[in-house]
Design an enzyme around this catalytic site. Structure first.
Site, PDB file in Angstrom:
ATOM      1  N   LYS A  29      20.065  10.156  11.462  1.00 58.32           N
ATOM      2  CA  LYS A  29      19.707  11.343  12.160  1.00 58.32           C
ATOM      3  C   LYS A  29      21.938  11.057  12.271  1.00 58.32           C
ATOM      4  O   LYS A  29      23.099  11.694  12.816  1.00 58.32           O
ATOM      5  CB  LYS A  29      19.529  11.975  12.613  1.00 58.32           C
ATOM      6  CG  LYS A  29      19.601  12.931  13.812  1.00 58.32           C
ATOM      7  CD  LYS A  29      18.710  13.546  14.647  1.00 58.32           C
ATOM      8  CE  LYS A  29      16.660  13.529  14.058  1.00 58.32           C
ATOM      9  NZ  LYS A  29      16.102  13.234  15.167  1.00 58.32           N
ATOM     10  N   ARG A  99      16.989  12.466  21.551  1.00 63.67           N
ATOM     11  CA  ARG A  99      16.796  12.184  19.823  1.00 63.67           C
ATOM     12  C   ARG A  99      16.431  11.107  19.910  1.00 63.67           C
ATOM     13  O   ARG A  99      17.077  10.514  19.263  1.00 63.67           O
ATOM     14  CB  ARG A  99      17.429  13.767  18.676  1.00 63.67           C
ATOM     15  CG  ARG A  99      17.912  14.519  20.076  1.00 63.67           C
ATOM     16  CD  ARG A  99      19.289  15.201  19.182  1.00 63.67           C
ATOM     17  NE  ARG A  99      18.536  16.106  17.718  1.00 63.67           N
ATOM     18  CZ  ARG A  99      19.593  16.152  16.550  1.00 63.67           C
ATOM     19  NH1 ARG A  99      20.824  16.249  16.834  1.00 63.67           N
ATOM     20  NH2 ARG A  99      18.264  17.006  15.689  1.00 63.67           N
ATOM     21  N   GLY A 108       5.702  10.581  14.248  1.00 65.49           N
ATOM     22  CA  GLY A 108       5.574   9.844  15.085  1.00 65.49           C
ATOM     23  C   GLY A 108       5.842   9.572  15.435  1.00 65.49           C
ATOM     24  O   GLY A 108       6.290   8.392  16.622  1.00 65.49           O
ATOM     25  N   MET A 110       9.474   9.706  18.621  1.00 64.57           N
ATOM     26  CA  MET A 110       9.435  10.433  20.175  1.00 64.57           C
ATOM     27  C   MET A 110       9.914  11.775  19.781  1.00 64.57           C
ATOM     28  O   MET A 110      10.361  11.884  19.060  1.00 64.57           O
ATOM     29  CB  MET A 110      10.030   9.720  21.200  1.00 64.57           C
ATOM     30  CG  MET A 110       9.630  10.648  22.511  1.00 64.57           C
ATOM     31  SD  MET A 110      11.370  10.065  23.738  1.00 64.57           S
ATOM     32  CE  MET A 110      12.620  11.504  22.818  1.00 64.57           C
ATOM     33  N   HIS A 471       4.816  21.492  10.628  1.00 62.06           N
ATOM     34  CA  HIS A 471       4.476  20.380   9.954  1.00 62.06           C
ATOM     35  C   HIS A 471       3.698  20.298   9.101  1.00 62.06           C
ATOM     36  O   HIS A 471       4.186  20.016   8.345  1.00 62.06           O
ATOM     37  CB  HIS A 471       3.793  19.682  11.813  1.00 62.06           C
ATOM     38  CG  HIS A 471       3.187  18.261  11.768  1.00 62.06           C
ATOM     39  ND1 HIS A 471       2.024  17.943  11.107  1.00 62.06           N
ATOM     40  CD2 HIS A 471       4.099  17.192  12.131  1.00 62.06           C
ATOM     41  CE1 HIS A 471       1.868  16.917  11.157  1.00 62.06           C
ATOM     42  NE2 HIS A 471       3.217  16.251  11.374  1.00 62.06           N
ATOM     43  N   SER A 780       0.948 -13.149 -21.254  1.00 58.02           N
ATOM     44  CA  SER A 780       1.370 -12.096 -20.468  1.00 58.02           C
ATOM     45  C   SER A 780       0.391 -11.742 -18.754  1.00 58.02           C
ATOM     46  O   SER A 780      -0.805 -12.381 -18.494  1.00 58.02           O
ATOM     47  CB  SER A 780      -0.268 -10.816 -20.856  1.00 58.02           C
ATOM     48  OG  SER A 780      -0.483  -9.926 -20.140  1.00 58.02           O
ATOM     49  N   CYS A 847       0.439  -7.246 -17.053  1.00 54.78           N
ATOM     50  CA  CYS A 847      -0.489  -6.368 -17.430  1.00 54.78           C
ATOM     51  C   CYS A 847      -1.538  -5.956 -15.686  1.00 54.78           C
ATOM     52  O   CYS A 847      -2.450  -4.896 -16.013  1.00 54.78           O
ATOM     53  CB  CYS A 847      -1.613  -6.613 -18.492  1.00 54.78           C
ATOM     54  SG  CYS A 847      -2.619  -8.715 -18.083  1.00 54.78           S
ATOM     55  N   TYR A 867       8.160  -6.455 -21.498  1.00 58.41           N
ATOM     56  CA  TYR A 867       7.300  -5.368 -20.565  1.00 58.41           C
ATOM     57  C   TYR A 867       7.066  -5.022 -19.473  1.00 58.41           C
ATOM     58  O   TYR A 867       6.255  -6.303 -19.221  1.00 58.41           O
ATOM     59  CB  TYR A 867       6.739  -4.761 -22.495  1.00 58.41           C
ATOM     60  CG  TYR A 867       5.681  -5.534 -21.951  1.00 58.41           C
ATOM     61  CD1 TYR A 867       4.046  -5.446 -21.774  1.00 58.41           C
ATOM     62  CD2 TYR A 867       5.686  -7.092 -23.383  1.00 58.41           C
ATOM     63  CE1 TYR A 867       3.380  -6.539 -21.805  1.00 58.41           C
ATOM     64  CE2 TYR A 867       3.966  -7.665 -23.144  1.00 58.41           C
ATOM     65  CZ  TYR A 867       2.834  -7.011 -22.805  1.00 58.41           C
ATOM     66  OH  TYR A 867       2.111  -8.254 -22.751  1.00 58.41           O
TER      67      TYR A 867
HETATM   68  P1  ADP Z   1      13.012  16.015  14.951  1.00 55.83           P
HETATM   69  O1  ADP Z   1      13.737  15.232  14.521  1.00 55.83           O
HETATM   70  O2  ADP Z   1      11.684  15.832  14.773  1.00 55.83           O
HETATM   71  O3  ADP Z   1      13.725  16.540  14.256  1.00 55.83           O
HETATM   72  P2  ADP Z   1      15.442  16.957  16.215  1.00 55.83           P
HETATM   73  O4  ADP Z   1      16.603  15.392  17.343  1.00 55.83           O
HETATM   74  O5  ADP Z   1      16.603  16.641  15.760  1.00 55.83           O
HETATM   75  O6  ADP Z   1      13.943  15.850  16.313  1.00 55.83           O
HETATM   76  O7  ADP Z   1      15.741  17.550  17.328  1.00 55.83           O
HETATM   77  C1  ADP Z   1      14.540  18.420  17.982  1.00 55.83           C
HETATM   78  C2  ADP Z   1      15.183  19.724  17.713  1.00 55.83           C
HETATM   79  O8  ADP Z   1      15.839  19.732  19.017  1.00 55.83           O
HETATM   80  C3  ADP Z   1      15.897  20.454  16.220  1.00 55.83           C
HETATM   81  O9  ADP Z   1      15.618  21.955  16.516  1.00 55.83           O
HETATM   82  C4  ADP Z   1      16.845  20.528  17.035  1.00 55.83           C
HETATM   83  O10 ADP Z   1      18.061  21.461  15.896  1.00 55.83           O
HETATM   84  C5  ADP Z   1      17.378  20.303  18.564  1.00 55.83           C
HETATM   85  N1  ADP Z   1      18.006  20.020  18.444  1.00 55.83           N
HETATM   86  C6  ADP Z   1      18.476  18.621  19.208  1.00 55.83           C
HETATM   87  N2  ADP Z   1      19.318  18.354  20.005  1.00 55.83           N
HETATM   88  C7  ADP Z   1      20.270  19.327  19.744  1.00 55.83           C
HETATM   89  C8  ADP Z   1      21.534  19.685  21.110  1.00 55.83           C
HETATM   90  N3  ADP Z   1      22.069  19.070  21.725  1.00 55.83           N
HETATM   91  N4  ADP Z   1      21.309  21.434  21.067  1.00 55.83           N
HETATM   92  C9  ADP Z   1      20.517  22.580  20.882  1.00 55.83           C
HETATM   93  N5  ADP Z   1      19.425  21.637  20.321  1.00 55.83           N
HETATM   94  C10 ADP Z   1      18.911  20.634  19.674  1.00 55.83           C
HETATM   95 MG    MG Z   2      15.509  17.763  13.136  1.00 58.12          MG
END
Ligand code: ADP
Ligand code: MG
Ligand code: MG
Length: 890
Positions: A29, A99, A108, A110, A471, A780, A847, A867
């Site tokens: 990210k 995030r 899984g 946070m 999900h 083999s 194998c 192979y």
């Molecule tokens: P995930 O990894 O579960 O997708 P994210 O970190 O991408 O979690 O965030 C979850 C949601 O929050 C997403 O829809 C994202 O677009 C939104 N979001 C995250 N940061 C911001 C921000 N700074 N402003 C507005 N929306 C946000």
């Molecule tokens: Mg996201």
């Protein structure tokens, strides 16, 4: 000097540090946010704390370093300067999201905390500066709700219930109907809940809020959910996760604001069309949470689905136009299909995430082939891009198009493929039943990260709620499980463990079939047909074949398996086991007579009966494999495996042989072994009962001669002696095979090519490979047994302890699934070298089950094997993996 631990992005941040572009440092990210900002896309400013820092934090016993505190404080100033607001400023507060972001996207981890920085004072400031009280209080309650759940660990149900009660009392249907006063009242109630639950008030200090959230992201790396996901996906424990802190943009500022999720191409089918969903006046995960039904992105998709609520293209044409431009830019930049999160704040588009989108195998193939046609990527890149293991999805039987279907209801075609099995209503039951050997379909209202293990255990997933980006849909596509989501015709009664699908009353355990490509749910088990390599799949395989060096053979022992494997592109047999032929009805009695015979004459008499049967088996296989090499392993398992067990079987045998039951039982008892895996088996049988191998060799040569006479083309038999430990064993048995060959050639007045070699499956054989190669024309690597004998672990008894071993990082992966390269791999490498030193043209192959595992195949390429051999359904996987290994080796 110590490495930088925090990187800023957006605003005026520099983006020239290669570490910031490196996903292993800043996470997927973070790296992509910085990349998007650097190519001029609108990204809210923020900063990323490196993955290294989370590893350090966990190692230090959950303690922040001073350097980190200082760098974060500087980075916060970068965000403040970029947006012109201050964190915690009561008059005009800057808010952030916190995030998580590992190298690869990981459910899984946070959940994101949004609107951080709100408290009783700043919420008033936000209301004033935005001119929208409702929005400010909605944001505050969202923040308390999220923070309490993911950082403070309070039960989110408490907050949801409080909200439900307000809605019910007022007769509201959607959250958007609540007024600013409703939200304000709810915030007071939420704060009360927090204070009651944790015995102290909700944190008002914004710095405390921030560090609390950062710690929660770090800690989530070691959460149970994350560990399960890591194990299922072979993610090492030492990768760690990055943390992204980013200025908030708001999709919940009224009807000119929105939030959405989009793919630049259809991730289910691969079709080149924008694909996605959005919600007006919403924030964050509202789209995927299934609270309101999201709306389509494009007009065309809305019309196809016959839906009423306006698409983004129609409702917000300007922001949509901007978004479409960004889609094309990102595809051009990353040269791959992108999965995007965006928010529109009062008409202005903001990008919040992009990554290479997860896709089904079908979509992966279509996109790879089409992107080559579009000139976006070349053939090599296309071959590199498709995950070989994902092909597994396409290599299973699909629903017979001619079979009748009793369709109970139809939902969204969230993840294609056919799945049939018994209904289970929760993830634990799914796991339990599947461990007992049942095929199950997990049926839920919607799924959450707690359901991962059940989704993995299930053949397919059916949900009553949730869209194409829910999900369930995203995870199912990633796992390659067929999924039908949002099937509103499904209603579940958890108490009685019954459900209604369409008009049909069903219960847990009843059988249904899903067609994930059509979204159909059918009663009972619908018959299936075999897959074939056509279209994009065929095209990609041709490209892969041009690039690979290693040959790909199959492990097969019936003509049907051989035919299937050849259709999948197998170039020979790498392992034909012969023992199953002994079990066949009508033969087992002769086999038992042979084993229980008192002397050689008795054995020979029984083998006479078996000879024509074996010859017929081999003839049928050789007809299919004409012109190709076929490695045939002589009898390997300990003889007592063939013995009678029940009294009835003993008395049948007594009738057939004229020997008494007691006598037979005594003989059988004599054959008992304490540790059969290390007992009287493999070439030890050939040494002690040479007549067994003589019969098998004769059957093989007579069959080859027959096929050659008939069709003019013989296969190349490679006769393989199992479980050799010493040169002398192979010398003796090789002489036996050569002698039988000469006899048969003389009788038949024919002559065929053949090789004699051995399976390397004992550490001693690997060590002595230089000696053994004097007698063997090929090796083999029987890596199943070689793994057992090297690790001293019995595969069949390892289930109880291998999973914990993998969890604790003792083995990176199950060594019976993916070769233990560090240990067993050394033996393979050494044996290959020593074998070649003695006999430069020695043929080398693998194998074991590992021959179908991409990581092991990559190792085989490095060692220079000739192979790999895989089970028929894995042959295409091996072809692609071998091509990727060859590319990587360049
Ligand atoms: P995930 O990894 O579960 O997708 P994210 O970190 O991408 O979690 O965030 C979850 C949601 O929050 C997403 O829809 C994202 O677009 C939104 N979001 C995250 N940061 C911001 C921000 N700074 N402003 C507005 N929306 C946000
Ligand atoms: Mg996201
Ligand atoms: Mg073996």
């Amino acid at each position: 000097m110590s490495q930088q631990t925090v990187y800023t992005f957006g605003g005026a941040a520099p983006h020239d540090d290669p570490r910031q572009r490196d996903k292993t440092i800043t996470g997927g990210k973070g790296a992509n946010l910085a990349e998007m900002a650097s190519i001029g896309l609108p990204v809210p400013p923020g900063f990323t704390i490196t993955t290294e820092e989370s590893v350090r934090y966990l190692r230090q016993g959950a303690d922040f370093s001073d350097a980190l505190r200082a760098e974060v404080s500087n980075a916060l100033k970068h965000i403040e300067a970029s947006v012109g607001k201050s964190f915690g400023d009561a008059a005009d507060p800057m808010l952030v999201s916190v995030r998580s972001g590992a190298r690869v996207s990981m459910p899984g981890m946070m959940d994101t905390v949004l609107n951080l920085g709100l408290n009783d004072a700043t919420v008033e400031g936000l209301a004033k500066t935005s001119g929208d009280e409702r929005f400010a209080w909605d944001s505050y309650r969202r923040f308390i709700q999220m923070y309490s759940d993911v950082v403070l660990g309070l039960d989110h149900g408490l907050f949801e219930e409080a909200l439900e009660i307000v809605k019910e009392d007022n007769g509201f249907y959607a959250d958007t109907e609540l007024s600013s006063d409703d939200w304000r009242a709810l915030v007071a109630e939420f704060k009360g809940i927090v204070e009651q639950e944790q015995g102290k008030p909700f944190p008002q200090d914004v710095t405390e809020q921030l560090w609390g959230a950062i710690a929660a992201v770090f800690d989530s790396w070691d959460s149970d959910r994350a560990k399960v996901y890591r194990r299922l996906n072979d993610i090492p424990a030492d990768w760690g996760t990055a943390v992204n802190v980013q200025a908030m943009v708001f999709g919940n500022m009224g009807d000119t604001s929105a939030t959405g999720v989009a793919f630049t191409r259809d991730p289910a089918t691969g079709t080149r069309a924008y694909y996605g969903e959005y919600l007006i006046n919403a924030q964050g995960e509202d789209v995927v949470a299934g609270i309101r039904t999201p709306q389509y992105l494009t007009k065309a998709a809305r019309e196809t689905a016959n839906a009423k609520p306006l698409s983004m293209e129609e409702a917000m044409p300007d922001a949509y136009g901007e978004l479409a431009r960004v889609f094309d830019l990102l595809e051009g930049h990353y040269k791959d299909m992108q999965d995007i999160e965006f928010t529109v704040e009062r008409g202005k588009l903001w990008m919040l995430q992009t990554r290479s989108g997860k896709r089904t195998a079908k979509a992966a193939l279509k996109m790879a082939v089409e992107m080559v046609e579009e000139g976006l990527i070349d053939e090599e890149e296309a071959v590199r891009r498709v995950d070989p293991m994902a092909l597994d999805q396409l290599l299973h039987p699909t629903l017979d198009p001619d079979a009748p279907r009793n369709v109970l209801t139809t939902g969204l075609p969230a993840s294609p493929g056919a799945a049939a099995g018994k209904i289970v209503l929760d993830a634990d039951t799914a796991e339990q039943w599947s461990q007992l050997g049942d095929k199950v379909i997990l049926v839920r209202v919607e799924t959450s990260p707690e359901d991962i293990h059940g989704m993995h255990a299930a053949q397919g997933i059916l949900t009553a709620r949730g869209g194409m980006t829910s999900h369930a849909a995203v995870v199912a596509r990633g796992m390659g499980r067929p999924c039908v989501s949002g099937a509103s015709g499904v209603s579940i009664n958890r108490e009685t463990r019954t459900l209604r699908i369409g008009d049909k009353e069903l219960k847990e355990g009843d059988e249904i079939t899903l067609d994930g490509a059509k979204g159909q749910v059918m009663l009972g088990i619908v018959p299936t047909v075999e897959p074939e390599l056509a279209g994009d799949f065929g095209t990609l395989m041709i490209w892969a074949d041009k690039l690979r060096r290693m040959r790909v053979r199959t492990n097969a022992e019936t003509p049907d398996d051989c035919k299937m494997a050849r259709q999948f592109g197998a170039e020979g047999i790498g392992l034909c086991r012969t023992e199953h032929m002994f079990f066949e009805a009508g033969r087992i009695s002769a086999v038992r007579q042979m084993i229980l015979a008192e002397d050689e004459a008795g054995r020979r008499a029984a083998l006479e009966v078996l000879l024509p049967e074996q010859r017929a088996d081999f003839t049928a296989i050789f007809e299919v494999m004409a012109g190709l090499p076929c490695t045939i392993r002589l009898l390997d398992p300990p003889l007592h495996e063939f013995l009678p067990h029940s009294d009835e079987e003993f008395s049948d045998l007594a009738d057939a042989t004229g020997l008494g039951v007691d006598h037979l039982k005594r003989r059988a008892g004599e054959l008992h072994e304490f540790n059969p895996m290390l007992g009287h088996r493999g070439c030890r049988l050939g040494i002690t009962f040479p007549e067994i191998y003589e019969m098998q060799a004769r059957a093989i040569f007579e069959a080859v001669c027959a096929v050659q006479k008939e069709s003019g083309e013989a296969p190349l038999p490679e006769i393989m002696i199992p479980l050799v430990a010493t040169r002398r064993e192979l010398e003796l048995l090789r002489a036996l095979v050569d002698r039988v060959a000469q006899e048969v050639f003389a009788e038949q007045g024919a002559r065929v090519e053949y090789l004699v070699g051995t399976m390397i499956e004992l550490p001693r054989a690997a060590l002595m490979a230089g000696e053994i190669a004097h007698e063997g024309e090929f090796f083999s690597f029987g890596t199943n047994d070689l793994t057992q004998t090297t690790l001293g672990v019995s595969r069949d008894d390892s289930a109880r302890f291998l999973a914990p071993y993998v969890d604790k990082g003792i083995f990176p992966r199950d060594p019976f699934v993916s070769l233990d390269i560090d240990g067993v791999g050394q033996l393979v490498e050494m044996a290959a070298e020593r074998g070649r030193a003695t006999r430069p043209d020695i043929k080398l192959g693998i194998c074991g089950e590992h021959g179908g595992d991409p990581a092991s195949i990559s190792f085989c390429e490095k060692v220079g094997l000739d192979y790999v051999s895989a089970s028929p359904y894995r042959v295409p996987i091996a072809r692609l993996a071998a091509a990727q290994a060859a590319l990587a080796a360049r």
